[in-house]
Scaffold this motif. Structure first.
Motif, PDB file in Angstrom:
ATOM      1  N   CYS A 204      46.053  20.627  64.129  1.00  0.00           N
ATOM      2  CA  CYS A 204      46.232  19.172  64.083  1.00  0.00           C
ATOM      3  C   CYS A 204      47.279  18.659  65.059  1.00  0.00           C
TER       4      CYS A 204
ATOM      5  N   CYS B  66      49.819  24.414  60.049  1.00  0.00           N
ATOM      6  CA  CYS B  66      50.808  23.728  59.223  1.00  0.00           C
ATOM      7  C   CYS B  66      50.362  23.723  57.753  1.00  0.00           C
TER       8      CYS B  66
ATOM      9  N   CYS C 227      47.084  21.687  57.086  1.00  0.00           N
ATOM     10  CA  CYS C 227      45.835  22.308  57.566  1.00  0.00           C
ATOM     11  C   CYS C 227      45.485  23.553  56.751  1.00  0.00           C
TER      12      CYS C 227
HETATM   13 ZN   LIG Z   1      48.029  21.237  61.055  1.00  0.00          ZN
END
Ligand SMILES: [Zn+2]
Length: 206
Positions: free
Chosen positions: A67, A76, A79
């Motif tokens: 992302c 992250c 995600c």
């Molecule tokens: Zn992400």
């Protein structure tokens, strides 16, 4: 006989700092000198704290390869969260927009961070932003909806228009965040654009 360059009378440490600062966007040589002289006058521990923050940032912060969010882990946490709806992507200008949107607790999809917005006057064109990553995600991940969450500014609007045009060929449902009326605002204190959007984005209450 060729003239020898004059030896610098400035300290090598100061020169090094000015050289490094002037590589930052929007910071020319003179601004870099101004910042360096400001730091010189600062209490030493404040300047060391700033240096520590930059070092910590450089060593620990990554960009999520999915992302584009700034994160300590890649992918992250958003995600990697399988309970979120990965077929809905909300496109934002910068990581702090995600922090704001997450505090609402209203959004359960994933995000895409552009790291800025189109600004031709500042030399920021499509090549400088994370557009290609978004197009690739839309193509590969069976994305159903892309929500354009750019800021309601002329540059944000321009970026949203550009993206809408790029994504229109991908067969994805495109929406834009409603701007709405700020809580506590009176109708005569908000701009025409906000008021127009509030009318346009109205919803049923029965
Ligand atoms: Zn992400």
């Amino acid at each position: 006989m060729a003239q020898q360059p004059k030896p610098s009378t400035q300290s090598p440490a100061l020169n090094r700092l000015i050289d490094q600062l002037s590589t930052l966007p929007g910071v020319g040589r003179r601004s870099a000198e101004r910042i360096a002289f400001h730091l010189l006058k600062n209490p030493q521990d404040q300047t060391v704290q700033l240096a520590d923050a930059i070092r910590d940032f450089a060593v620990n912060l990554k960009i999520c390869n999915q992302c584009g969010n700034a994160t300590d882990t890649d992918p992250c946490p958003i995600c990697s969260d399988e309970s979120r709806d990965h077929q809905t992507i909300l496109v934002v200008e910068k990581p702090s927009d995600i922090v704001q949107l997450e505090t609402t607790g209203q959004y359960t999809g994933v995000y895409h961070v552009l790291m800025g917005r189109l600004s031709p006057l500042d030399g920021i064109g499509p090549g400088e932003l994370n557009f290609e990553g978004l197009i690739q995600r839309v193509k590969k991940q069976k994305v159903r909806e892309v929500i354009l969450g750019m800021h309601p500014t002329s540059e944000g609007d321009g970026t949203a228009l550009y993206l809408a045009d790029q994504l229109s060929k991908q067969g994805v449902h495109l929406t834009r965040l409603a701007r709405g009326l700020p809580v506590g605002a009176s109708l005569d204190s908000v701009s025409k654009a906000v008021l127009g959007d509030a009318v346009h984005g109205r919803r049923r209450i029965d």
